[in-house]
Design an enzyme around this catalytic site. Structure first.
Site, PDB file in Angstrom:
ATOM      1  N   HIS A 334      -7.772  39.797 -11.003  1.00  0.00           N
ATOM      2  CA  HIS A 334      -7.759  38.544 -11.752  1.00  0.00           C
ATOM      3  C   HIS A 334      -9.124  38.206 -12.362  1.00  0.00           C
ATOM      4  CE1 HIS A 334      -3.771  37.587  -9.988  1.00  0.00           C
ATOM      5  NE2 HIS A 334      -3.663  36.847 -11.068  1.00  0.00           N
ATOM      6  N   GLY A 335     -10.144  38.963 -12.040  1.00  0.00           N
ATOM      7  CA  GLY A 335     -11.447  38.718 -12.664  1.00  0.00           C
ATOM      8  C   GLY A 335     -12.628  38.859 -11.728  1.00  0.00           C
TER       9      GLY A 335
END
Length: 370
Positions: A334-335
């Protein structure tokens, strides 16, 4: 009445959908139905060519080249048939999306920030598809390699309904169902399509009502209203946000799920309403295909991380480690920002605490006392 502008994800995908993606999905549907009717045997290749064309139209020739490069590298590494090497390759490819110099170079390809983000989201999801194909390739014997050709990888990676945002099907499911030739019934497909459109339209109306009337995200972005609210009001706001998230993904995953059905494939189950959940473990149970936030990743993490690392069949420490790795990958995918690591750690801790209490309560002496 103006809508709440603070939910970036909803605004972003609705804008893209209205502008181009819904039209491209309609084109996929047309190509799919015609190929099923006339050239069923060549349907995967017709859809592959259409997906590559749609990618070129939306992301440009450079965006198409990036995805082809990722697929080629993943396929080449898979030839060594080493799962650990495949995972290393996948993590390196994911990490390239966060190199500042690479980010700046990609931004220059496009006129707007939204176009760059579309490339970023698409490549992130394609990395999961490349990883799924590569691991399945590593795990299958020589007699099955013919069904894991580079052409089949491209058909899988460029399948358009799941192209930008998922949901994810592992390669074996996709390949098996796509190869299966069934009797085509235009009447049956038309009824599936009409019912599906009615359901999606109802969910969309509900989501629009929530985004125009409730202003959940705008309230969360301002500290004074939250500080003035009671604990009951804060709990209500939290529940409202999660319920909107649920309705939002009924739409974002409902549209590709409908197209999967029209293509003769079985789509992953849509999320289960969070109001029906009473157990923290049930919400995050990796074997469940109905977990809300993990809908895109749950089948992937269960098959490719949790089970290979031992899962619930290993020792207590092994189970803790398998679950920790799963949440770590979700946070990184997700990052990898700090708040995502906190989120993953707290959710992992919640699962561990609940399972620990369940084990204690299962002791016969404790049950007798209860």
């Amino acid at each position: 009445m103006p809508q709440d502008p603070m939910d970036f994800e909803w605004s972003y995908w609705i804008e893209w959908g209205r502008e181009r993606i819904l039209w491209l999905l309609a084109g996929h549907l047309l190509v799919s139905q015609v190929s099923r009717l006339l050239v069923e045997k060549y349907k995967p290749w017709c859809l592959m060519v259409y997906g590559m064309t749609a990618c070129w139209l939306l992301l440009g020739i450079k965006g198409l080249a990036v995805i082809l490069l990722h697929a080629t590298i993943s396929f080449a590494v898979a030839q060594f048939q080493l799962s650990l090497l495949t995972w290393l390759c996948s993590l390196i490819l994911l990490s390239t999306l966060r190199i500042p110099a690479v980010e700046e170079a990609k931004r220059k390809w496009y006129d707007t920030e939204n176009e760059y983000y579309l490339l970023l989201f698409t490549v992130s999801v394609r990395c999961l598809f490349c990883t799924s194909f590569s691991l399945e390739y590593c795990w299958h014997g020589p007699t099955q390699k013919s069904s894991h050709s580079f052409l089949w990888m491209l058909a899988y990676v460029f399948y358009y309904p799941t192209f930008h945002n998922g949901p994810l099907m592992n390669f074996d499911e996709f390949s098996r169902q796509m190869r299966r030739q069934e009797a085509f019934s235009l009447k049956t497909n038309l009824s599936i399509f009409i019912v599906g459109i009615i359901r999606i339209f109802f969910w969309w109306c509900l989501a629009e009502l929530m985004i125009h009337l409730m202003y959940i995200h705008a309230l969360y972005s301002s500290a004074p209203p939250l500080e003035a609210a009671s604990y009951w009001a804060l709990g209500g706001l939290a529940l409202a946000q999660v319920l909107f998230f649920y309705v939002k993904y009924l739409i974002l995953y409902g549209v590709p799920a409908l197209l999967l059905q029209m293509d003769g494939l079985k789509p992953p189950a849509l999320p289960c309403c969070v109001s029906l959940m009473h157990s923290f473990t049930k919400m995050w149970r990796l074997i469940s295909v109905k977990s809300l936030v993990m809908l895109l990743l749950c089948r992937f993490t269960y098959r490719y991380i949790y089970v290979p690392m031992g899962g619930s069949q290993s020792s207590l420490l092994g189970t803790l480690f398998s679950t920790a790795l799963t949440f770590a990958f979700v946070s990184y995918w997700h990052g990898g920002q700090s708040y995502l690591w906190y989120w993953g750690a707290l959710n992992w801790l919640g699962v561990i605490v609940e399972n620990g209490i369940k084990r204690i309560l299962s002791i016969s002496l404790i049950q007798d006392l209860i």
